[in-house]
Scaffold this motif. Structure first.
Motif, mmCIF file in Angstrom:
data_model
loop_
_atom_site.group_PDB
_atom_site.id
_atom_site.type_symbol
_atom_site.label_atom_id
_atom_site.label_comp_id
_atom_site.label_asym_id
_atom_site.label_seq_id
_atom_site.Cartn_x
_atom_site.Cartn_y
_atom_site.Cartn_z
ATOM 1 N N GLY A 107 0.747 -1.198 -0.048
ATOM 2 C CA GLY A 107 -0.057 0.078 -0.087
ATOM 3 C C GLY A 107 0.622 1.363 0.021
ATOM 4 O O GLY A 107 0.363 2.197 -0.676
ATOM 5 N N ASP A 108 2.114 1.088 0.556
ATOM 6 C CA ASP A 108 3.019 2.350 0.593
ATOM 7 C C ASP A 108 3.384 2.784 -0.893
ATOM 8 O O ASP A 108 3.906 4.089 -1.113
ATOM 9 N N ASP A 109 3.263 1.862 -1.725
ATOM 10 C CA ASP A 109 3.715 2.026 -3.241
ATOM 11 C C ASP A 109 2.806 2.239 -3.929
ATOM 12 O O ASP A 109 2.882 2.233 -5.368
ATOM 13 N N ALA A 110 1.306 2.697 -3.538
ATOM 14 C CA ALA A 110 0.437 2.764 -4.499
ATOM 15 C C ALA A 110 0.383 4.047 -5.194
ATOM 16 O O ALA A 110 1.164 4.964 -4.790
ATOM 17 N N THR A 111 -0.070 4.180 -6.393
ATOM 18 C CA THR A 111 -0.228 5.370 -7.179
ATOM 19 C C THR A 111 -1.487 5.363 -7.601
ATOM 20 O O THR A 111 -2.178 4.588 -7.632
ATOM 21 N N ALA A 112 -1.934 6.809 -7.932
ATOM 22 C CA ALA A 112 -3.431 7.094 -8.582
ATOM 23 C C ALA A 112 -3.324 8.052 -9.904
ATOM 24 O O ALA A 112 -2.401 8.927 -9.784
#
Length: 140
Positions: A107-112
């Motif tokens: 989750g810390d590496d999520a992008t949007a």
């Protein structure tokens, strides 16, 4: 039998079941003024992808995305007001949706990204090795 579902005369039509899933069962409401977000999710090639339908939203100021204890939460607010000479109309609302991420998701590496009214959140999910390991037994 034709394979088609037929209604008996005089029976009312059943409510659309998918509408229940997206908006909740009739008579059961969440917090006042809170609306759901329609989503599509998939897990392919070590990546979890969630697409959320959010037309007319400014993602820079109206969207909040967070990950807490492997739960991805989307919150968005919409406010719109139109005024002409004799008439004013406004629409507003808060939208929210939470989904559990797959096991091992980072989750810390999520992008949007946001394009054409669709918010796309991408979360890496490393492949886990499920091979068998032999453990030698030593005598004490």
């Amino acid at each position: 039998m034709s394979g088609m579902m037929e209604r008996l005369p005089g029976w009312p039509p059943l409510p659309e079941l998918f509408g229940w899933i997206e908006t909740g069962f009739p008579g059961v409401h969440a917090a006042q003024g809170l609306h759901g977000i329609r989503i599509e999710e998939r897990l392919t090639d070590g990546t979890y992808v969630l697409c959320a339908e959010l037309p007319g939203i400014d993602p820079a100021k109206d969207v909040e995305i967070s990950v807490t204890e492997n739960v991805l939460t989307l919150r968005a607010e919409r406010g719109d007001e139109t005024t002409d000479k004799h008439h004013t109309e406004f629409r507003y609302g808060t939208f929210a949706r939470a989904v559990r991420l797959p096991a091992g998701a980072k989750g810390d590496d999520a992008t949007a990204t946001y394009k054409d009214g669709v918010l796309t959140v991408t979360v890496p999910v490393p492949e886990t090795k499920t091979g068998t390991r032999t453990i030698p037994v030593r005598q004490a």
